[in-house]
Design an enzyme around this catalytic site. Structure first.
Site, PDB file in Angstrom:
ATOM      1  N   ASP A  91     -14.404  25.043 -15.432  1.00 50.75           N
ATOM      2  CA  ASP A  91     -13.761  24.234 -14.436  1.00 50.75           C
ATOM      3  C   ASP A  91     -14.674  23.529 -13.736  1.00 50.75           C
ATOM      4  O   ASP A  91     -15.826  23.600 -14.094  1.00 50.75           O
ATOM      5  CB  ASP A  91     -13.178  25.413 -13.497  1.00 50.75           C
ATOM      6  N   SER A  92     -14.124  22.635 -13.047  1.00 51.41           N
ATOM      7  CA  SER A  92     -15.206  21.809 -12.309  1.00 51.41           C
ATOM      8  C   SER A  92     -15.663  22.642 -11.285  1.00 51.41           C
ATOM      9  O   SER A  92     -16.859  22.391 -10.762  1.00 51.41           O
ATOM     10  CB  SER A  92     -14.378  20.673 -11.501  1.00 51.41           C
ATOM     11  N   CYS A 113      -8.963  24.104 -15.734  1.00 50.61           N
ATOM     12  CA  CYS A 113      -9.162  22.824 -14.660  1.00 50.61           C
ATOM     13  C   CYS A 113      -7.898  22.159 -14.881  1.00 50.61           C
ATOM     14  O   CYS A 113      -7.841  21.463 -16.017  1.00 50.61           O
ATOM     15  CB  CYS A 113     -10.324  22.330 -14.810  1.00 50.61           C
ATOM     16  N   GLU A 156     -10.776  26.703   0.104  1.00 49.48           N
ATOM     17  CA  GLU A 156     -12.121  26.876   0.287  1.00 49.48           C
ATOM     18  C   GLU A 156     -12.675  27.324   1.753  1.00 49.48           C
ATOM     19  O   GLU A 156     -13.660  27.888   1.809  1.00 49.48           O
ATOM     20  CB  GLU A 156     -12.683  25.579  -0.191  1.00 49.48           C
ATOM     21  N   CYS A 196      -2.745  23.719  -9.945  1.00 47.25           N
ATOM     22  CA  CYS A 196      -4.096  23.799  -9.552  1.00 47.25           C
ATOM     23  C   CYS A 196      -4.522  25.287  -9.590  1.00 47.25           C
ATOM     24  O   CYS A 196      -3.872  26.199  -8.804  1.00 47.25           O
ATOM     25  CB  CYS A 196      -4.231  23.003  -7.959  1.00 47.25           C
ATOM     26  N   HIS A 256      -6.612  26.611  -7.590  1.00 46.89           N
ATOM     27  CA  HIS A 256      -6.630  27.204  -6.271  1.00 46.89           C
ATOM     28  C   HIS A 256      -5.544  27.755  -5.684  1.00 46.89           C
ATOM     29  O   HIS A 256      -5.356  28.712  -4.962  1.00 46.89           O
ATOM     30  CB  HIS A 256      -7.090  26.230  -5.245  1.00 46.89           C
TER      31      HIS A 256
END
Lengths: 290, 290
Positions: A14-15, A78, A155, A193, A195
């Protein structure tokens, strides 16, 4: 490149650390495999970068996983890299590569009865229209929307915050209004995504009654487990450690997962545990030259 | 490295396009100078990266501005790079270098009567405590707070949105409560991120009556104009084009500012105009090798 023990290595890329939600799902489905995860945190987020740059970065991480870590199967955890650079990654390595887009689209197909689905993702993923194309190949109509505030909200740790609830409602209401204006009757929402699984409770609150939410992390882990099994039986070369005896010598909290990051290993370990649902264990700093 | 015309080039660097708020202030104060601006957009945001990585990236951009664009004075219009890498940048080039931290602290000193100031910035800037140190050198007590959601809110274009108003109130209330708990009586708030000037109206709504808001972009432009004038008169080498005649041959919308980005020049041009307050003109893609 085969690892010395009988237990093969699955590389996960993943990034950042969002892809740890995919690793979390993989661990639940493939408890006997070993995993090497790299987060290209020095160069995140990929979501705002061009295809050319993303392809170069992703290929470097993929080569690290195969050449340095002996990965015999790669999961591109990702969405942005899967959307924009899957072919480049496949060309850069000689092992099977699975992205997150196609499993998400396949799960949407299995879920939808109306044939109309919604996809939320980062800006770059949406601009690529990779989900729309993958859904169309399954006979679905897909409407995609970029939700660039959701990653920073996750985040920030505001995964159950009223601000986040509000932002999700704004994004989803815009998306639903757009879908209705197009005459669509969507019954499925794909989280495009890595996240977003952390926002699943708030997202499920915000969708209309009866709409199903598809987590592409789960869909990808299902597909990876299946493809990996096929790859094994296909050439007989990959032999996963499935015996309880072999596993008993390893510590499931640390030995089965090696984590690497290109920057800020402390931050990776701290935030990563939220995504992985358990401590990441020691994180090793890697310089990919960028 | 001196540019062919009499008009010297001032190099301005940021990790993205937020630094265009500094360039905007510079243009208002130094209308006769020429500017080369580079946004290292392929590797943004610096705010979440380590000092080592930021120093390497920033030095590469600084060298591009001096070696490739002939800049004879550099403004580091990036709080994170100014906080973490100003010495590294100074070592990498042979021209005067000005960051945004010290001018912001000096403006806070001029503003504050209580000697207590607040600073809001990105995570990396706050973790560096560069503002606290610079304020302390001026005899001020500073309390810093990371506000990581504000940059994505600005980039989403929600600069007058209720969500943004709410997020700003949450952050500022936390900061004020923390300051009061420490027995501080702050009367000045420093905007320690180049994105924040676009939120200035909402921030001024949210601060207590009588609290002054310092925009480090303006402070830096003031200091740059002064230092540049001193550098000129000091060695006589730098001769800015100040005559109306010379300027009349250039198009102020395009000729005095050259913009470069390491990725996504279209996005730079589109979003950058919000920060610059006018069109950026053509943006040239640069590969810094990362």
């Amino acid at each position: 490149m085969t690892s010395p023990s009988h237990s093969p290595v699955i590389g996960v890329f993943d990034s950042g650390f969002g892809g740890l939600t995919v690793l979390r799902s993989l661990l639940a489905r493939m408890p006997a495999a070993r995993f090497a995860f790299i987060g290209d945190t020095a160069r995140l987020p990929y979501g705002s970068k061009s295809r050319r740059t993303i392809a170069r970065y992703a290929a470097e991480s993929a080569q690290f996983l195969t050449q340095e870590q002996g990965a015999e199967f790669l999961v591109i955890a990702c969405n942005t890299a899967s959307a924009l650079a899957l072919d480049d990654i496949k060309q850069a390595v000689s092992v099977p590569v699975l992205g997150v887009i196609e499993p998400g689209a396949a799960a949407a197909k299995a879920s939808s009865t109306t044939g109309d689905v919604l996809v939320i993702a980062t800006d770059a993923t949406v601009q690529s229209h990779a989900y729309a194309a993958a859904c169309q190949a399954h006979g679905l109509r897909a409407l995609e929307k970029a939700c660039p505030l959701l990653v920073p909200l996750v985040e920030e740790g505001w995964t159950s915050h009223d601000v986040t609830r509000n932002v999700i409602r704004i994004y989803l209401n815009e998306l639903l209004a757009d879908a209705h204006a197009k005459g669509m009757t969507p019954d499925t929402l794909v989280l495009g995504c890595t996240h977003y699984p952390l926002l699943r409770p708030l997202i499920e609150e915000a969708v209309p009654a009866g709409m199903r939410v598809i987590d592409s992390a789960d869909s990808t882990a299902d597909a990876a487990a299946q493809q990996f099994k096929s790859a094994q039986s296909g050439d007989g070369k990959i032999e996963p450690a499935t015996s309880a005896q072999e596993l008993s010598t390893t510590d499931p909290e640390t030995n089965l997962v090696r984590c690497f990051a290109t920057d800020s290993v402390e931050k990776f370990a701290r935030l990563g545990s939220r995504f992985l649902g358990r401590p990441t264990g020691p994180v090793t700093l890697v310089d990919l030259g960028g």
